[in-house]
Design a protein around this motif. Structure first.
Motif, short mmCIF file in Angstrom:
data_model
loop_
_atom_site.label_atom_id
_atom_site.label_comp_id
_atom_site.label_asym_id
_atom_site.label_seq_id
_atom_site.Cartn_x
_atom_site.Cartn_y
_atom_site.Cartn_z
N ASN A 1 67.57 -31.74 23.59
CA ASN A 1 67.00 -31.28 22.32
C ASN A 1 65.71 -30.49 22.53
N PHE B 1 63.80 -28.52 11.59
CA PHE B 1 64.29 -27.83 12.79
C PHE B 1 65.41 -26.88 12.41
N SER C 1 65.00 -26.28 21.62
CA SER C 1 64.08 -26.09 20.49
C SER C 1 63.09 -24.98 20.79
N GLY D 1 61.99 -30.84 16.59
CA GLY D 1 63.01 -30.35 17.50
C GLY D 1 63.67 -31.48 18.27
N ARG E 1 65.68 -33.34 15.81
CA ARG E 1 66.54 -32.45 15.00
C ARG E 1 66.44 -32.78 13.51
N GLU F 1 65.08 -22.86 12.55
CA GLU F 1 65.93 -22.20 13.54
C GLU F 1 66.83 -21.16 12.88
#
Ligand SMILES: Nc1ncnc2c1ncn2[C@@H]1O[C@H](COP(=O)(O)OP(=O)(O)O)[C@@H](O)[C@H]1O
Ligand SMILES: [Mg+2]
Lengths: 353, 282
Positions: free
Chosen positions: A210, B147, A214, B140, B143, B151
């Motif tokens: 993750n 995020f 990111s 991030g 999630r 994104e």
């Protein structure tokens, strides 16, 4: 969004793959198919998977060479053991105490990571390799000087530079010595288990994958690829190098705590330079930046020398030959191409435009 | 004069530069005063004075080794100047790092292309968007909804920026595998993603064929018009420079030997002697 979805699918495939492997091994274990020796490999393998996956974050993703990753494992192991043992009256449930010990190990390893990383990562050049190398050696010796025990009054810690012994801790009757200097940690109650190892592997995979997918992970990789360009688009190089390094240290600390609580006693020389290099070998052979590769290389290269024990004298010879073969195979263009077709990768642009 | 600018005064007229008419009464995007740097004993740049207007396209030309790239490295603080002042949007950049200079408005490309070559084209642009579309590390790692939202935004913005050069279809290619011209264009897109007020282009047409160069020329003007930013470019292609630059600055041995409009420069004997003449021979 397409690409993000695709990588999410790949990540989930990784999680599912690891889970299936875990369930298979657990099934074998419950079915009595594993020998005692094999059973004893399971937790260390999980710990070393976490080690290599986290080291990959520094070496593969962030592009810095660390030669003392086991130093963080060492910090995590001994702080984790102290937490796991001294809290046994307060928190009687083993699994909760294990979780807490892992968190304590990760926390102290992260702090150590900041202390090592802040001065070094501000410099340009490959200073990290030298400093982590020294750190790995020093931390081992520091722990050799540590005397720790606990009683009803709490923790007693002395740093033994002269000739102090456990008696100098002045523990009450019923007090327990946890770390006895050069003898290391003794009388540890084994809290670790294979399912706990599996969970820790999963957590570290989720953290690393993750992070890489990111905004912060992109920044880390951008700095690896081109430091000056990364600065020119407004990234703080030190911040993101430190982020990768400290995250990696924390995961190594967690792995250390689990590892430490898997044995009755533990000496700090377990976490020496050779072990750090071994983890680096897992990462390099598995492929820099390749998380799957790290997992597989760790399992194969951990099991191999153990399984080769029957060859005794020829053990390391065979091990070396296998290493060379693996290197040749992973550098083989045809094989790479074949793997490239199977694994989801990036398109190559050959046409103009 | 430096003090006046720090208080946010307008461009004095006449300034020692050639800011276009429309920018004259606005705070200049860049003001260099007595800028200079020594490398050991070598004075690479000296007495560099230049003002760039808010929406100006400026050219920096001169023979190889004249110190043009060094000027860009001074402006972006890759090198710390030995002497002089740089005022970026009226702010002294003396104590800023390269990264802070970018956050304050200068974005650049490099003579030797510097892409994040293992990342995809889209990811390269997203790195450029780093300070524009933000969310904390934890969102991030876990999630969280932010995020996904940010994104998605970054993805859409990246594609929109890539569409300046019609590069959307290359989004998932590895940046290092792109053809040379596309790599140069991607560098420009990445720089634009940082939302600059001044874009520095170091030999953007190098290695491009004539039709690519013609496209590039059009696009530089279009970028200036759409984003309303200033552009300063180093270029050896005189056709490009004379066609799109409003002010040109000629550097030789680290010193400015001429400043003026394209017509002034083409007629300047010192410039012909030092640079343009040799170009024609070659
Ligand atoms: N880091 C450096 N150290 C020493 N000399 C340098 C450095 N950077 C540039 N120079 C010198 O400065 C001069 C100008 O170089 P440069 O700015 O690259 O020229 P241009 O871009 O105009 O071709 C050259 O003589 C070069 O050798
Ligand atoms: Mg140059």
């Amino acid at each position: 969004m397409n690409r993000l979805k695709k990588t999410t699918v790949v990540d989930f495939a990784t999680y599912i793959g690891v889970t299936i492997a875990f369930l298979l091994v657990l099934g074998c274990q419950k079915g009595g198919l594993l020998t005692n020796a094999m059973n004893s490999w399971l937790v260390p393998i999980c710990c070393f998977i976490v080690m290599s996956v986290s080291l990959n974050l520094v070496v593969g993703i962030s592009g810095e060479l660390s030669l003392g990753h086991c130093g963080f494992m060492c910090v995590g192991a001994f702080t984790g053991i102290i937490a796991g043992m001294s809290l046994s009256d307060v928190i009687p449930v083993d699994s909760v105490r294990l979780l807490l010990a892992i968190l304590v190990g990760a926390f102290f390893a992260a702090i150590t990571g900041v202390l090592v990383g802040v001065p070094v990562l501000r410099l340009r050049g490959d200073y990290l390799a030298i400093v982590t190398l020294a750190f790995g050696q020093i931390i081992k010796d520091l722990i050799n000087c540590l005397l720790v025990g606990y009683d009803s009054k709490g923790l007693h810690i002395i740093f033994n530079i002269g000739k102090k012994t456990v008696n100098d801790l002045h523990l009450e009757a019923g007090g327990v010595a946890i770390i006895k200097g050069a003898q290391g940690a003794v009388g540890i109650r084994k809290l670790a288990s294979f399912p706990a190892g599996y969970l820790l592997v999963m957590v570290s995979l989720i953290v690393v994958l993750n992070l890489v997918r990111s905004r912060a992970g992109r920044a880390i990789m951008a700095i690896r690829d081109n430091r000056i360009a990364a600065e020119s688009v407004g990234l703080s190089v030190t911040k993101y190098k430190l982020m990768a390094f400290v995250t990696s240290a924390a995961l190594a600390g967690a792995a250390g705590a689990l590892y430490g609580l898997n044995y009755g006693s533990l000496v700090s020389s377990r976490f020496d330079f050779n072990t750090s290099i071994l983890v680096l070998v897992y990462v390099v052979l598995g492929g820099l930046g390749n998380i799957w590769g790290s997992i597989i290389a760790t399992i194969v290269l951990y099991v191999l020398p153990e399984a080769l024990r029957q060859f005794d004298a020829y053990r390391m010879l065979v091990y070396a030959i296998v290493l060379i073969l693996v290197m040749l195979a992973t550098n083989n263009e045809h094989l790479k191409e074949m793997l490239g077709r199977i694994l989801p990768g990036r398109k190559e642009a050959d046409s103009d435009g | 004069m430096a003090k006046e600018f720090r208080r946010g005064k307008m461009v004095p007229v006449p300034s020692h530069s050639i800011v276009p008419e429309r920018d004259v009464n606005r705070l200049p995007v860049l003001e260099c005063q007595h800028l200079g740097i020594d490398f050991g004993g070598l004075t690479a740049v000296d007495e560099f004075n230049l003002t760039i207007g808010r929406t100006e396209i400026a050219g920096l030309i001169g023979p190889n080794g004249a110190g043009k790239t060094t000027v860009f490295n001074l402006l972006t603080k890759v090198y710390q100047p030995t002497r002089g002042t740089i005022l970026l949007n009226g702010k002294d950049t003396h104590s800023m790092t390269t990264s802070q200079v970018n956050q304050n408005g200068i974005a650049r490309t490099f003579q030797n292309i510097r892409l994040f070559s293992n990342l995809t084209v889209e990811e390269n642009v997203k790195v450029g968007l780093h300070n524009q579309i933000r969310y904390p590390m934890w969102d991030g790692l876990l999630r969280l909804p932010r995020f996904w939202k940010q994104e998605k935004l970054a993805h859409e913005s990246a594609l929109e920026l890539l569409s300046i050069f019609g590069m959307q279809d290359l989004a998932s290619h590895e940046a290092g595998s792109l053809p040379y011209g596309a790599q140069r264009r991607l560098e420009i897109v990445r720089a634009l993603a940082t939302n600059p007020s001044l874009l520095l282009l170091d030999e953007p047409a190098a290695g491009m064929n004539p039709s690519e160069t013609a496209d590039l020329m059009e696009n530089i003007v279009r970028i200036r018009d759409t984003f309303q930013i200033a552009v300063m470019l180093i270029e050896h292609d005189m056709n490009l420079v004379m066609n799109i630059c409003e002010g040109i600055c000629v550097l030789n041995f680290g010193r400015i030997i001429a400043k003026g409009t394209p017509e002034d420069i083409q007629a300047n004997p010192a410039v012909i002697e030092a640079y343009l003449g040799k170009q024609k021979e070659a």
